[in-house]
Design a protein around this motif. Structure first.
Motif, PDB file in Angstrom:
ATOM      1  N   THR A   1       0.784   8.712  -5.101  1.00  6.68           N
ATOM      2  CA  THR A   1      -0.387   8.682  -4.223  1.00  6.68           C
ATOM      3  C   THR A   1      -0.537   9.985  -3.444  1.00  6.68           C
ATOM      4  OG1 THR A   1       0.759   7.768  -2.269  1.00  6.68           O
ATOM      5  CG2 THR A   1      -0.055   6.197  -3.906  1.00  6.68           C
ATOM      6  N   GLN A   2       0.542  10.779  -3.381  1.00  8.84           N
ATOM      7  CA  GLN A   2       0.539  11.993  -2.554  1.00  8.84           C
ATOM      8  C   GLN A   2       0.375  13.270  -3.376  1.00  8.84           C
ATOM      9  OE1 GLN A   2       4.410  11.633  -0.902  1.00  8.84           O
ATOM     10  NE2 GLN A   2       3.876  10.061   0.609  1.00  8.84           N
TER      11      GLN A   2
ATOM     12  N   ARG B   1       0.844  -1.192   0.000  1.00 12.57           N
ATOM     13  CA  ARG B   1       0.000   0.000   0.000  1.00 12.57           C
ATOM     14  C   ARG B   1       0.886   1.252   0.000  1.00 12.57           C
ATOM     15  NH1 ARG B   1      -4.183  -2.616  -1.888  1.00 12.57           N
ATOM     16  NH2 ARG B   1      -5.208  -4.024  -0.396  1.00 12.57           N
ATOM     17  N   TYR B   2       1.131   1.785  -1.176  1.00 11.74           N
ATOM     18  CA  TYR B   2       2.010   2.948  -1.298  1.00 11.74           C
ATOM     19  C   TYR B   2       1.423   4.178  -0.619  1.00 11.74           C
ATOM     20  CZ  TYR B   2       3.942  -0.138  -4.829  1.00 11.74           C
ATOM     21  OH  TYR B   2       4.468  -1.225  -5.478  1.00 11.74           O
ATOM     22  N   ALA B   3       0.109   4.257  -0.550  1.00 12.11           N
ATOM     23  CA  ALA B   3      -0.531   5.412   0.070  1.00 12.11           C
ATOM     24  C   ALA B   3      -0.242   5.497   1.563  1.00 12.11           C
ATOM     25  CB  ALA B   3      -2.043   5.364  -0.168  1.00 12.11           C
ATOM     26  N   ASP B   4       0.165   4.377   2.164  1.00 11.42           N
ATOM     27  CA  ASP B   4       0.489   4.366   3.595  1.00 11.42           C
ATOM     28  C   ASP B   4       1.932   4.787   3.868  1.00 11.42           C
ATOM     29  OD1 ASP B   4      -2.061   3.431   4.036  1.00 11.42           O
ATOM     30  OD2 ASP B   4      -1.459   1.326   4.126  1.00 11.42           O
ATOM     31  N   MET B   5       2.690   5.069   2.837  1.00 12.68           N
ATOM     32  CA  MET B   5       4.099   5.435   2.998  1.00 12.68           C
ATOM     33  C   MET B   5       4.298   6.898   2.628  1.00 12.68           C
ATOM     34  SD  MET B   5       5.897   2.199   1.047  1.00 12.68           S
ATOM     35  CE  MET B   5       5.080   0.589   0.999  1.00 12.68           C
ATOM     36  N   LYS B   6       5.197   7.542   3.352  1.00 13.64           N
ATOM     37  CA  LYS B   6       5.566   8.912   3.005  1.00 13.64           C
ATOM     38  C   LYS B   6       6.712   8.932   2.012  1.00 13.64           C
ATOM     39  CE  LYS B   6       6.930  13.365   4.970  1.00 13.64           C
ATOM     40  NZ  LYS B   6       7.281  14.116   6.204  1.00 13.64           N
TER      41      LYS B   6
ATOM     42  N   ARG C   1      11.898   2.000   5.554  1.00 12.51           N
ATOM     43  CA  ARG C   1      11.100   0.801   5.323  1.00 12.51           C
ATOM     44  C   ARG C   1      12.055  -0.380   5.161  1.00 12.51           C
ATOM     45  NH1 ARG C   1       5.496   1.545   6.050  1.00 12.51           N
ATOM     46  NH2 ARG C   1       5.233   3.821   5.903  1.00 12.51           N
TER      47      ARG C   1
ATOM     48  N   GLU D   1       0.236  -2.879  -6.869  1.00 13.21           N
ATOM     49  CA  GLU D   1       0.305  -3.194  -5.442  1.00 13.21           C
ATOM     50  C   GLU D   1       0.523  -4.678  -5.166  1.00 13.21           C
ATOM     51  OE1 GLU D   1      -3.190  -1.473  -3.646  1.00 13.21           O
ATOM     52  OE2 GLU D   1      -2.358   0.554  -3.789  1.00 13.21           O
TER      53      GLU D   1
END
Length: 585
Positions: free
Chosen positions: A327-328, A4-9, A14, A572
């Motif tokens: 995603t950001q 889930r790339y949206a959960d990473m800044k 990582r 994903e």
């Protein structure tokens, strides 16, 4: 394993092994079942270390690289290279965690069997995502160690190996290679450094132009013994310690550290040898026997694999960073990964990264790791695959870094964002261990001398014949047709005469790389369907074959359906059923 790339800044901090389903799959496929749990644990540990502490260090080192302090305050020459603490900390951690010393480690002895080669390539692949300059520095040490093991006499081994084997970086030695001279560049036959024998002692005098990891304690270099003939056959291979046994300098004078565009974590300098005491690396002969270059070049395929890993590692890193950023970053009403053109770019980055990785691990598996076997005795398939892999992965690193940088917009061009350094570093790898022209000539040479193309065609046909799942039929047909065209082009080049063959060498090498990547991903797709019951690789194989072999693939309806309907699952790494994939194949 869903990412889930949206959960990473961002990618840093990582576990880079745990968030890379493709690397995990490669280990499941390539590592023997008895070693898989051990391999998984080692890579997970290394993935956390590299993705966290070492990745943070890499950003600091790039902004504050090593500096040369040539003179002390009394005007005495000291040749001290001052490294930032970030670089030293990385080396200490890599040494402590047996990054290069795993085969000699106590743990390896307790296991009673060698560490799996794919695991060690996995180490390099992870570090290459972080800091390819550091990979160069580490590889210098490994290469020096192997050359002295093989070609040093007992005295030479006693001087160098105990220090090179230490896993305490501060107490041990790291390595350097000084090969290139200003007059010759890649043409080592123009080497002017002279080796003179005084009694039982050899001394070197000359100027080296590109010296990687310039302040290493153990140096391997080429020099021409006095009276030896001109050209490449007149060279001898030597080891030089930076300091003598009493701690005094050994005639190694650093003129300057070069101001490089990238790979700043490995200092590259210019060096004068002035009466430097040297140890011949010729235990199987003499320094004057004309085989110095052969001894050095025996390790070229191993070095090229490492440089290929640099390109492949950057391809993985920039895809990961771009997938997170997409995603950001919002534009035109939402995150940019909702827009079809961005989705197409991300899918292409991911597919190219996976194609580079499978080619890298396939080539690396062909290089002997058993030290009891002569180095340089790779089979003919390795002789042709390795230059193809180095060429394709390093060029792919540049192309992917450029494309991923664009997805960041203007921020991609700013140095305190993650993309600028990756782009700068990537360009270096097309030069290290041979440019594309040199590699293409090596491919031609292996075709003539080893008939290596026949081994390559056999391997490609093996991949195709094993792809029996019904949903792979179209991809299988496309790859089979590409192999047939490649076979025709091989005949065409063979009959083109010398100048014609040279003209088409790079075109042919790129065609070989295209077909090899698609065939190997097709083989992966069959394995994944058999063992994981997912069609992720089948979709990747279809995307790659269309992009490689269909001139107007951008208009293919299957690609449109993939971008619109399967984007999230593909990117994903969600499970994709055969039925879901069918429309994209």
């Amino acid at each position: 394993m869903t990412i889930r790339y949206a959960d990473m800044k961002e990618a840093i901090d990582r576990n880079w092994y745990r968030i890379d389903p493709n690397l995990v799959m490669l280990m499941e496929r390539l590592v023997d079942s008895t070693d898989q749990a051990w391999s998984d644990e080692k890579l997970s540990h290394m993935g956390k270390l590299i993705g966290g502490r070492i990745a943070r260090n890499a950003e600091l080192t790039d902004k504050d690289p090593a500096k040369l302090v040539r003179w002390d305050r009394d005007g005495e020459e000291i040749n001290d290279v001052v490294h930032p603490e970030s670089s030293l900390d990385t080396k200490r951690e890599l040494w402590k965690n047996n990054f290069i010393h795993l085969p000699e480690s106590e743990e390896a002895g307790e296991r009673g069997r060698p560490s799996p080669p794919p695991t060690h390539i996995g180490y390099f692949y992870l570090l290459c995502q972080c800091d390819t300059g550091m990979v160069c520095s580490v590889t210098m040490t490994s290469g020096v160690m192997r050359l002295i093991e093989r070609y040093g006499d007992d005295k030479t081994k006693d001087v160098f190996l105990p220090k090179l084997y230490l896993t305490d970086f501060d107490a041990g030695w790291d390595g350097s290679m000084y090969l290139t001279e200003k007059a010759g560049g890649s043409d080592l036959g123009l080497t002017e450094t002279v080796a003179t024998k005084e009694g039982d002692t050899w001394r070197l005098n000359g100027f080296k132009w590109f010296c990687s990891n310039v302040d290493g304690d153990a140096i391997v270099t080429l020099a021409r013994p006095e009276g030896a003939p001109a050209g490449i056959k007149g060279l001898g291979l030597f080891a030089v310690s930076r300091r003598l046994e009493d701690g005094s300098p050994n005639g190694v004078h650093i003129r300057q550290i070069k101001d490089k565009m990238g790979t700043r974590s490995v200092p590259t300098g210019e060096v004068d040898f002035v009466d430097a005491i040297a140890y011949p690396l010729a235990a199987d002969g003499t320094p004057e026997d004309g085989r110095g270059i052969n001894r050095m070049m025996e390790f070229v395929n191993q070095s090229r694999i490492v440089v290929a890993a640099m390109g492949a590692g950057i391809m993985r890193r920039v895809f990961l960073e771009a997938a997170i950023r997409a995603t950001q970053r919002e534009a035109f009403g939402g995150p940019i990964n909702r827009h079809a053109m961005v989705r197409e770019q991300l899918i292409d980055l991911m597919c190219e990264s996976e194609a580079a990785a499978v080619l890298l691990f396939e080539s690396a598996a062909r290089i002997p790791t058993d030290r009891s076997k002569p180095v340089g005795t790779e089979d003919s398939l390795a002789r042709i695959l390795v230059p193809l892999t180095k060429m394709r992965c390093t060029r792919g690193g540049v192309q992917s870094a450029s494309a991923a940088l664009e997805l960041f917009g203007g921020n991609g061009y700013i140095e305190n964002w993650p993309m600028a350094r990756q782009y700068r570093d990537a360009q270096c790898h097309t030069l290290w261990e041979g440019t594309e022209n040199v590699l293409s000539l090596d491919v031609l040479r292996t075709m003539v001398k080893k008939q290596a193309h026949t081994a390559l065609l056999d391997r490609l046909n093996e991949c195709v014949s094993g792809a029996t799942h019904p949903i792979l039929a179209n991809v299988r047909r496309s790859v089979s047709d590409a192999i047939a065209r490649l076979t025709e082009d091989l005949v065409r080049v063979a009959s083109a005469g010398k100048e014609g063959a040279l003209l088409h060498a790079r075109h042919l090498a790129n065609e070989m790389a295209d077909v090899a990547q698609c065939a190997l991903v097709l083989e992966e797709a069959q394995w994944e369907l058999d063992h994981k019951n997912t069609a992720h690789k089948a979709v990747v194989a279809a995307w790659l074959t269309r992009s490689r072999f269909e001139p107007r693939s951008q208009w293919n309806k299957a690609n449109e359906g993939l971008i619109i309907g399967l984007f999230e699952k593909l990117i994903e790494y969600d499970t994709i059923t055969a039925e879901e994939a069918a429309a994209s194949l």
